[in-house]
Design a protein around this motif. Structure first.
Motif, PDB file in Angstrom:
ATOM      1  N   UNK A 152       0.822  -1.211   0.000  1.00 34.31           N
ATOM      2  CA  UNK A 152       0.000   0.000   0.000  1.00 34.31           C
ATOM      3  C   UNK A 152       0.853   1.256   0.000  1.00 34.31           C
ATOM      4  N   UNK A 153       1.995   1.213   0.670  1.00 34.31           N
ATOM      5  CA  UNK A 153       2.853   2.386   0.658  1.00 34.31           C
ATOM      6  C   UNK A 153       3.414   2.636  -0.743  1.00 34.31           C
ATOM      7  N   UNK A 157       2.700   5.814  -2.893  1.00 32.92           N
ATOM      8  CA  UNK A 157       3.835   6.530  -3.464  1.00 32.92           C
ATOM      9  C   UNK A 157       3.649   6.782  -4.938  1.00 32.92           C
ATOM     10  N   UNK A 158       3.174   5.778  -5.655  1.00 33.90           N
ATOM     11  CA  UNK A 158       2.896   5.931  -7.080  1.00 33.90           C
ATOM     12  C   UNK A 158       1.809   6.979  -7.291  1.00 33.90           C
ATOM     13  N   UNK A 159       0.786   6.947  -6.436  1.00 34.22           N
ATOM     14  CA  UNK A 159      -0.300   7.912  -6.585  1.00 34.22           C
ATOM     15  C   UNK A 159       0.200   9.335  -6.385  1.00 34.22           C
ATOM     16  N   UNK A 182       7.266   8.904  -1.078  1.00 37.09           N
ATOM     17  CA  UNK A 182       6.599   7.996  -2.006  1.00 37.09           C
ATOM     18  C   UNK A 182       7.533   7.431  -3.051  1.00 37.09           C
ATOM     19  N   UNK A 183       8.447   8.260  -3.539  1.00 36.71           N
ATOM     20  CA  UNK A 183       9.396   7.787  -4.555  1.00 36.71           C
ATOM     21  C   UNK A 183      10.291   6.684  -3.992  1.00 36.71           C
ATOM     22  N   UNK A 280       3.876   1.005  -9.796  1.00 38.04           N
ATOM     23  CA  UNK A 280       4.705   2.182  -9.993  1.00 38.04           C
ATOM     24  C   UNK A 280       5.862   1.949 -10.948  1.00 38.04           C
ATOM     25  N   UNK A 281       6.673   2.979 -11.094  1.00 35.89           N
ATOM     26  CA  UNK A 281       7.792   2.986 -12.045  1.00 35.89           C
ATOM     27  C   UNK A 281       9.077   3.393 -11.327  1.00 35.89           C
ATOM     28  N   UNK A 282      10.069   2.511 -11.382  1.00 35.99           N
ATOM     29  CA  UNK A 282      11.370   2.841 -10.792  1.00 35.99           C
ATOM     30  C   UNK A 282      11.974   4.060 -11.471  1.00 35.99           C
TER      31      UNK A 282
END
Length: 300
Positions: A152-153, A157-159, A182-183, A280-282
């Motif tokens: 969820x974190x 973070x992606x959001x 978040x990143x 998400x995206x690294x």
């Protein structure tokens, strides 16, 4: 369509696996408003509620990983865990400062709610006095619990990396705090899952714990939001029905993650072969960390 436009902003080049390390950051919280999204005071408080929960949770993560490290023989995983501990320690320290320098400065006493977070993470989810197999099983349960929360974190973070908080009048310092955090959550999103699997937390155990973690996490955040609103003299005290109506309104306007995406994110963990790398995206995370004003303030 808005979600698709956010996705298109992400860098297309995948940097591959990156070495995790804690980044020094510096925030100046002088005169930071309590309603840091001026157009969205309820959304501001809901995200502020995370500041009440995060330090204790992240300290528990670090303690559990320190307990697990002696049993890890995989050097690559050990390095990832050490990087994870470093980042989570920095997160806890930074959010602690927010508690004292922003909330307290604006007349909010965070301690009653913080004590509840301490009881949850230090007592309920802390180590127990046991030996042998029992001690190891408790440790594995804690590692699986961390893996669920870290999903969820990473999602949050992606959001926050893609949300247009500025249109709600977001204070750039607070926006940077959550985007920096978040990143790094996106950057290390694979670690907790890999650790849980390494210690034998199989699909059924992880799924069962997610069924517990998801509602507890949402309940704690909503409870923290109500506490913040109750402490805020600029807002009327609200019961849960009225408060949730306001929260759903903030979700609809894009100041908070929406219910469908939250449910979809939770459901994705039940898919056989679930891989946190899909959250998400690294590349996007690393790109933001390279330009974060808080990180640049230390480098300058």
């Amino acid at each position: 369509m808005k979600l698709l436009r956010w996705r298109e902003q992400r860098p297309n080049t995948d940097p591959g696996e990156v070495a995790l390390h804690a980044r020094n950051v510096r925030f100046d919280w002088a005169d930071t408003p309590l309603h840091w999204m001026s157009a969205e005071p309820i959304a501001s408080h809901l995200i502020n509620a995370l500041n009440l929960l995060l330090p204790e949770g992240e300290r528990m993560f670090c303690a559990a990983y320190s307990e697990a490290l002696p049993y890890v023989k995989d050097e690559k995983l050990r390095e990832a865990m050490l990087g994870f501990i470093g980042q989570e320690s920095m997160h806890a320290e930074t959010h602690d400062k927010v508690l004292h320098e922003v909330l307290a400065a604006n007349g909010i006493d965070p301690q009653p709610y913080v004590r509840q977070a301490e009881f949850l993470f230090r007592k309920t989810l802390g180590p127990i006095s046991a030996e042998g197999v029992a001690q190891r099983q408790v440790m594995v349960e804690r590692l699986a619990f961390i893996a669920c929360l870290e999903h969820f974190f990473a999602y949050l973070g992606d959001w926050v990396l893609n949300a247009d908080l500025e249109k709600f009048g977001a204070d750039p310092r607070v926006a940077d705090l959550f985007r920096w955090h978040g990143a790094e959550e996106v950057e290390h999103r694979h670690v907790a899952h890999d650790v849980a699997v390494y210690f034998g937390a199989g699909y059924m155990r992880r799924a069962a714990i997610m069924m517990i973690v998801f509602p507890i996490f949402l309940t704690l955040v909503v409870r923290g939001t109500k506490y913040m609103v109750h402490q805020d003299p600029a807002l009327p005290d609200m019961g849960y029905p009225r408060l949730m109506t306001r929260v759903f309104g903030s979700m609809w306007r894009g100041a908070l993650p929406g219910v469908p995406s939250l449910l979809w994110s939770a459901a994705s963990t039940f898919k056989p072969g679930y891989d946190p790398e899909n959250v998400g995206s690294t590349a996007q995370a690393v790109a933001y960390l390279a330009k974060s004003p808080a990180a640049q303030a230390v480098a300058s």
